[in-house]
Design a protein around this motif. Structure first.
Motif: not given
Length: 419
Positions: A41, A147-149, A159, A175-176, A181, A201, A223
């Motif tokens: 990450y 929120q992953e990534n 993004s 990935f994000y 979100n 994250n 993600n």
């Protein structure tokens, strides 16, 4: 109309490539475990929440929702990973999304309305529009979203592309995506300095779990590959085995009184009614319901009404008080004394229609943001409507007049890209 108290900035939104092909992806855990931080990450967490105070609820003390992407009910239900999870939880067999595509359902799940939105563009919602966060904070109930990534807390970009940890020879991958979100889209959360640090994250998540200080209300978005958006249901199942399975056995995450809702934002086949596979897991689920099925009609608005009923919260005065659309999870309704409405299949609204609702986030059929129609209405928590100090209560949907087409004029709620 509602008064916007914030002039939005101009943020660069990079173009977002799609996955080359679902078959090109092979799952690999980004870290050694979900409670370990990782260099895959962007940046390590340097702080933790301190959420150790517990406000007891009527049926649960912690509510965790995990959102996955774009999968038909039948496809998820036939996957071994979900079949195994269903044995450990309660299947909500008549749970539905609200519309298409993704972003409208995400913002509706925390704000009670998708405001006419029918795409995944780069919007923001003015800061005097309330959300579930206002309801929670009024009762001192802690909250966070992970929120992953996402590269930094409260990252405002459309993004973010980072090192492709699945393929070291590939270019950076997006990935994000901000559209998944929802609290970042509401200015009342993302532009409030006291709240920004709670938009976190997955490195933050690992840190908070180890610190034993997870919040009571939690929203989790994996993600773009782990949530099945750019991959497959099987790939997502591998992610759940890596991430969720060990957390179900970790008391720091799944403590007594914890409810975990695993759901999908929408189905894949737009021609079908928008039913999505949804499981309730966790130690807060009554034991006699483990391995069972609940066929009550629910929607993403039920996520709001269930939380309101559990903690006796005020409501938003939107679709969280629409009795057809916001049944409370049955085991919570029984504990709180709320009476659900039976909605037979032939009377259920079509929830797969797109682009036909006027609202402030529909430039083709634009209406200003509007106040709740009935400020006295009581919701599932037995309380009235939460009203922000800056809300113009005279601006109601029924008084706004005809919708306008703003596609050829400056549109107030889009965040424009830099040239």
């Amino acid at each position: 109309m509602l008064r916007s108290l914030l002039v939005f900035g101009v943020i660069c939104a990079s173009s977002v490539p799609r996955a080359l092909a679902a078959t090109a992806w092979r799952f690999s855990g980004p870290a050694t475990s979900p409670t370990e931080q990782t260099g895959n990450y962007t940046g390590f967490s340097n702080n933790t929440l301190q959420d150790t105070h517990v406000v007891k609820g009527k049926a649960f003390n912690r509510f965790i929702q995990i959102w996955l992407e774009n999968t038909d009910f039948e496809d998820a239900g036939s996957t071994p990973a979900w079949e195994n999870l269903a044995k450990r939880g309660l299947l909500l067999s008549s749970y539905h999304s609200l519309t298409h595509p993704s972003e409208p359902s995400y913002i509706a799940s925390v704000g009670g309305d998708f405001w006419g939105l029918h795409n995944d563009d780069y919007y923001h919602i003015p800061e005097n529009v309330s959300t579930v966060i206002d309801l929670l904070e009024e009762k001192n109930i802690s909250w966070a979203t992970y929120q992953e990534n996402m590269p930094t807390d409260a990252f405002y970009g459309y993004s973010h592309s980072s090192t492709n940890y699945l393929n070291s020879s590939a270019v950076d991958y997006p990935f994000y995506m901000r559209k998944h979100n929802p609290l970042e889209i509401y200015d009342s959360v993302s532009q409030n300095p006291a709240r920004q640090g709670r938009i976190r994250n997955f490195n933050d998540f690992a840190n908070d779990v180890v610190n034993g200080s997870l919040s009571q209300w939690i929203f989790v978005t994996p993600n773009m590959v782990n949530d099945a958006h750019d991959t497959t249901t099987d790939f997502c199942a591998d992610f759940l085995e890596y991430w969720l399975y060990p957390l179900l056995d970790d008391d720091r995450f799944n403590s007594d009184g914890t409810i975990i809702v695993l759901t999908f934002d929408e189905n894949e086949t737009y021609a079908k009614q928008n039913r999505v596979y949804t499981l309730v897991l966790g130690k807060g689920l009554p034991r006699h319901l483990v391995g069972k099925t609940d066929d009550t009609f629910y929607t993403h608005y039920s996520l709001l009404s269930t939380v309101e009923a559990n903690w006796g919260l005020k409501n938003l005065g939107r679709n969280d008080v629409n009795k057809t659309m916001s049944n409370v999870f049955d085991f919570v309704a029984k504990k709180s004394g709320y009476k659900n409405v039976h909605v037979p299949e032939e009377k259920r609204p079509q929830l797969n229609v797109t682009g036909v609702f006027a609202g402030p986030l529909n430039p083709q059929m634009y209406l200003p943001f509007y106040a709740p129609e009935d400020l006295q209405i009581k919701g599932a928590g037995g309380q009235g409507v939460y009203v922000a100090d800056s809300l113009d209560t005279s601006a109601k949907y029924s008084t706004l007049g005809d919708a306008q087409n703003l596609t050829t004029t400056p549109y107030p709620w889009i965040v424009e890209e830099e040239s």
